[in-house]
Design a protein around this motif. Structure first.
Motif, PDB file in Angstrom:
ATOM      1  N   ARG A  25      -5.546  -1.257  18.063  1.00  0.00           N
ATOM      2  CA  ARG A  25      -4.390  -0.361  18.006  1.00  0.00           C
ATOM      3  C   ARG A  25      -4.810   1.093  18.104  1.00  0.00           C
ATOM      4  O   ARG A  25      -5.939   1.457  17.802  1.00  0.00           O
ATOM      5  CB  ARG A  25      -3.621  -0.580  16.689  1.00  0.00           C
ATOM      6  CG  ARG A  25      -2.967  -1.938  16.570  1.00  0.00           C
ATOM      7  CD  ARG A  25      -2.186  -2.018  15.267  1.00  0.00           C
ATOM      8  NE  ARG A  25      -1.569  -3.322  15.079  1.00  0.00           N
ATOM      9  CZ  ARG A  25      -0.848  -3.650  14.032  1.00  0.00           C
ATOM     10  NH1 ARG A  25      -0.636  -2.758  13.065  1.00  0.00           N
ATOM     11  NH2 ARG A  25      -0.319  -4.855  13.932  1.00  0.00           N
ATOM     12  N   LYS A  26      -3.852   1.920  18.468  1.00  0.00           N
ATOM     13  CA  LYS A  26      -4.093   3.357  18.542  1.00  0.00           C
ATOM     14  C   LYS A  26      -3.667   4.001  17.233  1.00  0.00           C
ATOM     15  O   LYS A  26      -2.969   3.408  16.427  1.00  0.00           O
ATOM     16  CB  LYS A  26      -3.320   3.968  19.712  1.00  0.00           C
ATOM     17  CG  LYS A  26      -3.755   3.458  21.075  1.00  0.00           C
ATOM     18  CD  LYS A  26      -2.963   4.110  22.180  1.00  0.00           C
ATOM     19  CE  LYS A  26      -3.411   3.615  23.548  1.00  0.00           C
ATOM     20  NZ  LYS A  26      -2.638   4.244  24.651  1.00  0.00           N
ATOM     21  N   GLY A  27      -4.080   5.237  17.054  1.00  0.00           N
ATOM     22  CA  GLY A  27      -3.708   5.959  15.854  1.00  0.00           C
ATOM     23  C   GLY A  27      -4.656   5.725  14.701  1.00  0.00           C
ATOM     24  O   GLY A  27      -5.722   5.130  14.846  1.00  0.00           O
ATOM     25  N   TRP A  28      -4.224   6.167  13.497  1.00  0.00           N
ATOM     26  CA  TRP A  28      -5.113   6.116  12.338  1.00  0.00           C
ATOM     27  C   TRP A  28      -5.362   4.689  11.872  1.00  0.00           C
ATOM     28  O   TRP A  28      -6.435   4.396  11.328  1.00  0.00           O
ATOM     29  CB  TRP A  28      -4.532   6.956  11.206  1.00  0.00           C
ATOM     30  CG  TRP A  28      -3.286   6.399  10.590  1.00  0.00           C
ATOM     31  CD1 TRP A  28      -2.008   6.644  10.973  1.00  0.00           C
ATOM     32  CD2 TRP A  28      -3.232   5.500   9.490  1.00  0.00           C
ATOM     33  NE1 TRP A  28      -1.136   5.950  10.169  1.00  0.00           N
ATOM     34  CE2 TRP A  28      -1.851   5.247   9.243  1.00  0.00           C
ATOM     35  CE3 TRP A  28      -4.179   4.894   8.680  1.00  0.00           C
ATOM     36  CZ2 TRP A  28      -1.430   4.399   8.224  1.00  0.00           C
ATOM     37  CZ3 TRP A  28      -3.766   4.048   7.663  1.00  0.00           C
ATOM     38  CH2 TRP A  28      -2.405   3.815   7.441  1.00  0.00           C
ATOM     39  N   GLY A  34      -5.757   1.998  13.769  1.00  0.00           N
ATOM     40  CA  GLY A  34      -6.849   1.488  14.587  1.00  0.00           C
ATOM     41  C   GLY A  34      -8.175   2.132  14.249  1.00  0.00           C
ATOM     42  O   GLY A  34      -9.216   1.469  14.231  1.00  0.00           O
ATOM     43  N   SER A  35      -8.143   3.443  13.947  1.00  0.00           N
ATOM     44  CA  SER A  35      -9.382   4.141  13.608  1.00  0.00           C
ATOM     45  C   SER A  35      -9.996   3.598  12.326  1.00  0.00           C
ATOM     46  O   SER A  35     -11.204   3.358  12.243  1.00  0.00           O
ATOM     47  CB  SER A  35      -9.107   5.642  13.460  1.00  0.00           C
ATOM     48  OG  SER A  35      -8.633   6.196  14.679  1.00  0.00           O
ATOM     49  N   ARG A  46     -11.333   0.057  12.971  1.00  0.00           N
ATOM     50  CA  ARG A  46     -12.602   0.077  13.712  1.00  0.00           C
ATOM     51  C   ARG A  46     -13.749   0.532  12.823  1.00  0.00           C
ATOM     52  O   ARG A  46     -14.847  -0.022  12.883  1.00  0.00           O
ATOM     53  CB  ARG A  46     -12.474   0.979  14.946  1.00  0.00           C
ATOM     54  CG  ARG A  46     -11.642   0.384  16.063  1.00  0.00           C
ATOM     55  CD  ARG A  46     -11.727   1.213  17.333  1.00  0.00           C
ATOM     56  NE  ARG A  46     -11.056   2.493  17.177  1.00  0.00           N
ATOM     57  CZ  ARG A  46      -9.758   2.695  17.387  1.00  0.00           C
ATOM     58  NH1 ARG A  46      -8.972   1.675  17.731  1.00  0.00           N
ATOM     59  NH2 ARG A  46      -9.217   3.891  17.250  1.00  0.00           N
TER      60      ARG A  46
END
Length: 309
Positions: free
Chosen positions: A18-21, A23-24, A27
């Motif tokens: 996912r994108k955004g915080w 996903g961050s 990861r």
């Protein structure tokens, strides 16, 4: 088929994609050893809370029970301080020296020390939880308790008959099973022995006796610490044996989380870092997706060609 395999082997899964915080964070959680450090912090916190806030279960006892009439040794052969030194500080220093002499990489140094401290923390926590839950009297309980005069020696009594005023001395008399010294010593020195076995390929064919004796030497030290608990009448053989098995089992569990089995040809090297595994997984996923897109594009081109014909 290839695409599904790529997704199943991805170390991050859909959340890390996912994108955004969100996903961050996902990861970061997947590609680092943050979960291990969080777990270690929780173990350490739980252990300290257990030490200072929880009292053991107090089993009933009789004053004529010869198994708990041994004298209370004020001076221990291996005190808590020296046990931490022998099974904690010295093995840690030995690991650091070995890693420095062999010029080990940062990843190897990291997981080796991380596995060691987790082994100590996990064994200590499990031991204390079991100690408090079981509440088995120590062999020197009567000496600690100092029962009031006139107590009937032939009936079951409770802690209420004890006159000892020192809180720790009294309540620690019900923390006999399993032996904490034994579990801690085998968790630390046992881990060091496993590390030596892996680095010197002790379980590989045609290993000489000298390397095997050197690798297993820390276990002898752990055994001597465990035996001293029987000599001080703090534990019996049953307590010491179970504590030793617990400590060595935790050491093996912690070691194998970062290193391959001892019969492996590469037992001297740890598993690849999580970041490497994470990147390989995402690289494979990306490659499979690109292959699928190319196949889809080729199918569309072939369809268009057929329609034009």
């Amino acid at each position: 088929m290839n695409r599904s395999k790529g997704r199943s082997k991805s170390p991050a899964g859909s959340l890390a994609a996912r994108k955004g915080w969100v996903g961050s964070v996902a990861r970061f959680w997947e590609k680092t050893y943050a979960p291990d450090y969080v777990g270690f912090a929780l173990l350490l916190t739980a252990y300290l809370l257990t030490q200072f806030l929880i009292e053991p279960f107090h089993r009933m006892f009789t004053l004529n029970n010869i198994n708990i009439q041994y004298p209370h040794a004020l001076v221990e052969r291996v005190s808590v301080f020296w046990n931490i030194t022998y099974a904690g500080a010295i093995p840690l220093l030995t690991l650091l020296i070995c890693l420095a002499v062999t010029r080990a990489g940062l990843h190897k140094c990291h997981v080796t020390i991380l596995g060691f401290i987790i082994s100590l923390a996990l064994s200590s926590f499990i031991t204390d939880v079991v100690k408090n839950a079981v509440g088995r009297p120590r062999p020197d309980l009567i000496s600690r308790c100092k029962p009031a005069e006139g107590t009937n020696p032939n009936i079951l009594v409770t802690i209420s008959v004890c006159t000892e005023t020192d809180h720790h001395t009294l309540h620690d008399g019900w923390r006999s099973f399993p032996s904490g010294h034994s579990s801690f010593s085998f968790a630390g020195l046992g881990y060091l022995a496993l590390y030596f076995c892996g680095q010197m390929h002790v379980f590989r064919p045609r290993t000489d006796l000298g390397r095997a004796l050197l690798a297993f030497a820390p276990l002898l030290g752990a055994a001597m610490i465990a035996i001293s608990r029987c000599e001080d009448y703090r534990h019996d053989v049953y307590d010491v044996t179970c504590g030793s098995i617990l400590g060595l089992s935790v050491a093996f569990f912690s070691y194998r989380r970062y290193y391959p089995r001892l019969r492996s040809a590469k037992c001297d090297e740890p598993f690849a870092s999580r970041e490497t595994t994470f990147n390989e997984g995402f690289g494979k996923l990306k490659s499979d997706e690109e292959t699928g897109l190319r196949r889809g594009q080729n199918s569309l081109n072939e369809t268009d060609s057929d329609e034009d014909a």
